[in-house]
Scaffold this active site. Structure first.
Site, PDB file in Angstrom:
ATOM      1  N   HIS A 116      -5.252  -2.589   0.883  1.00 13.45           N
ATOM      2  CA  HIS A 116      -4.350  -3.615   1.276  1.00 13.45           C
ATOM      3  C   HIS A 116      -4.976  -5.166   0.963  1.00 13.45           C
ATOM      4  O   HIS A 116      -4.370  -5.995   0.482  1.00 13.45           O
ATOM      5  CB  HIS A 116      -3.965  -3.734   2.538  1.00 13.45           C
ATOM      6  CG  HIS A 116      -3.250  -2.462   2.773  1.00 13.45           C
ATOM      7  ND1 HIS A 116      -2.854  -1.750   4.084  1.00 13.45           N
ATOM      8  CD2 HIS A 116      -2.682  -1.429   1.946  1.00 13.45           C
ATOM      9  CE1 HIS A 116      -2.407  -0.724   3.807  1.00 13.45           C
ATOM     10  NE2 HIS A 116      -2.174  -0.451   2.631  1.00 13.45           N
ATOM     11  N   HIS A 172       5.801  -0.842  -0.412  1.00 15.03           N
ATOM     12  CA  HIS A 172       4.239  -0.536  -0.122  1.00 15.03           C
ATOM     13  C   HIS A 172       3.547   0.257  -0.938  1.00 15.03           C
ATOM     14  O   HIS A 172       2.216   0.243  -1.111  1.00 15.03           O
ATOM     15  CB  HIS A 172       4.243   0.141   1.413  1.00 15.03           C
ATOM     16  CG  HIS A 172       2.824   0.181   1.860  1.00 15.03           C
ATOM     17  ND1 HIS A 172       2.221  -1.163   2.401  1.00 15.03           N
ATOM     18  CD2 HIS A 172       2.020   1.016   1.927  1.00 15.03           C
ATOM     19  CE1 HIS A 172       1.059  -0.518   2.669  1.00 15.03           C
ATOM     20  NE2 HIS A 172       0.753   0.665   2.535  1.00 15.03           N
ATOM     21  N   ASP A 231       0.137  -0.847  -2.626  1.00 13.69           N
ATOM     22  CA  ASP A 231      -1.130   0.079  -2.536  1.00 13.69           C
ATOM     23  C   ASP A 231      -1.633   0.309  -3.976  1.00 13.69           C
ATOM     24  O   ASP A 231      -2.817   0.076  -4.373  1.00 13.69           O
ATOM     25  CB  ASP A 231      -1.073   1.587  -2.143  1.00 13.69           C
ATOM     26  CG  ASP A 231      -0.803   1.628  -0.533  1.00 13.69           C
ATOM     27  OD1 ASP A 231      -1.519   0.956   0.103  1.00 13.69           O
ATOM     28  OD2 ASP A 231      -0.280   2.711  -0.257  1.00 13.69           O
ATOM     29  N   HIS A 259      -3.121   7.252  -3.854  1.00 14.83           N
ATOM     30  CA  HIS A 259      -4.574   6.748  -4.204  1.00 14.83           C
ATOM     31  C   HIS A 259      -5.435   7.345  -4.931  1.00 14.83           C
ATOM     32  O   HIS A 259      -6.222   7.026  -6.171  1.00 14.83           O
ATOM     33  CB  HIS A 259      -5.552   6.446  -2.894  1.00 14.83           C
ATOM     34  CG  HIS A 259      -4.600   5.492  -2.017  1.00 14.83           C
ATOM     35  ND1 HIS A 259      -4.384   4.487  -2.182  1.00 14.83           N
ATOM     36  CD2 HIS A 259      -4.280   5.577  -0.648  1.00 14.83           C
ATOM     37  CE1 HIS A 259      -3.828   3.678  -1.282  1.00 14.83           C
ATOM     38  NE2 HIS A 259      -3.907   4.619  -0.301  1.00 14.83           N
TER      39      HIS A 259
END
Ligand SMILES: [Zn+2]
Length: 313
Positions: free
Chosen positions: A82, A241, A245, A268
């Site tokens: 973030h 969001h 990311d 991720h």
């Protein structure tokens, strides 16, 4: 945010700023200080509790379970995404990030508090030119029905499709696409918070994750709906969001990107695989000095100096 035309030079912060919070996974209190750094430093984490330095680079990503972790010589820095997204979105190239523990503070679970810190510090233009990584050929990674890809694009654009088989998730828009020639990170993306199903929380906590997770730093979801008293910050906050990311993970390339990111259910792990694949594919990118990329005519052409970096650098 400034347009590309004002982005020809590197930038750092005008002054040091700090915040205190708890890590969403560790539950530990930590102080973070963002300090100005010299040209060509990049983003560097400094663990002041153990006097160690870890650079924010794709090759140093050591764990992608529920957060992005970088590690060097056994010293970890956890949940960097973030802050990385905020630094990318606010076009900060060089910053020294001092931490008193291993995990960054979650703050409100979005990038907005980091954007506020950066705004409070100010963006200071430096003398050295910015280098952009220009995608010249599409690259793609895929696993278990999730995909992430990068494509040539004259500017920076990113889109994400959030697919999760849960009745509450299914009530909200799943797709978001932003072209940053018009979109602004601070305005359009930074506020989107982390989220999670309460039914999955205890399993994660048994594994030592999400120990600091609360409705203060995440959107909580149960079978009926959103648990936070004020609901969502926007209809498509989940998709936004996930895109936030991804933008944080992409900044581990070490420089701003000229290209288009497309994510489908990716997280991720795939984001990191994607940028490692890109850096390993010498024919899929070029590093272009900023003045060459700022004029639209040059975006389409091949004029100007070019140079290559070593794969995995
Ligand atoms: Zn996140």
């Amino acid at each position: 945010m400034e347009g590309l035309a004002e982005m020809s030079n590197q930038a750092t912060l005008g002054r040091s700023v700090h915040a205190i919070g708890i890590g969403v996974h560790s539950g530990q209190k930590v102080r973070i200080a963002l300090r100005p750094a010299e040209e060509n430093t990049g983003v560097v984490f400094v663990r002041v509790d153990c006097d160690a330095v870890v650079h924010a680079r794709a090759a140093l990503v050591s764990d992608t379970t529920l957060a992005t972790t970088v590690a060097d010589n056994g010293v970890k820095v956890v949940t960097i995404e973030h802050l990385m997204a905020a630094l990318s979105g606010m076009a900060i190239d060089n910053v020294r990030v001092e931490l008193t523990g291993e995990e960054l503070p979650a703050l409100d679970g979005s990038s907005a508090p980091f954007v506020e810190l950066i705004l409070a510090a100010g963006r200071k233009r430096q003398a050295a030119p910015r280098t952009y990584l220009k995608v010249t050929k599409s690259v793609s990674v895929e696993k278990d029905g999730a995909r992430a890809s990068l494509h040539p694009f004259a500017g920076f654009a990113a889109e994400y499709t959030f697919v999760a088989d849960h009745p509450v998730y299914n009530r909200f828009p799943k797709h978001v696409a932003l072209d940053f020639s018009e979109a602004e990170f601070a305005r359009d993306l930074s506020f989107a918070r982390s989220f999670g199903l309460v039914e999955e929380l205890s399993a994660a906590q048994k594994l030592g994750r999400c120990l600091g997770s609360s409705l203060e730093n995440a959107v909580g979801i149960d079978a009926q709906g959103i648990l936070n008293a004020d609901g969502l910050r926007c209809e498509d906050e989940f998709a936004r969001h996930k895109l936030l990311d991804a933008i944080g993970d992409l900044y581990l390339l070490g420089c701003p990107l000229l290209g288009r990111f497309v994510g489908f259910k990716s997280g991720h792990a795939l984001n990191n695989q994607l940028i490692r694949l890109l850096l390993d594919s010498n024919d899929a990118y070029e590093l272009v000095p900023a003045p060459e990329v700022c004029a639209p005519a040059d975006l389409a052409g091949n004029s100007g100096p070019r140079f290559q970096i070593a794969p995995g650098d």
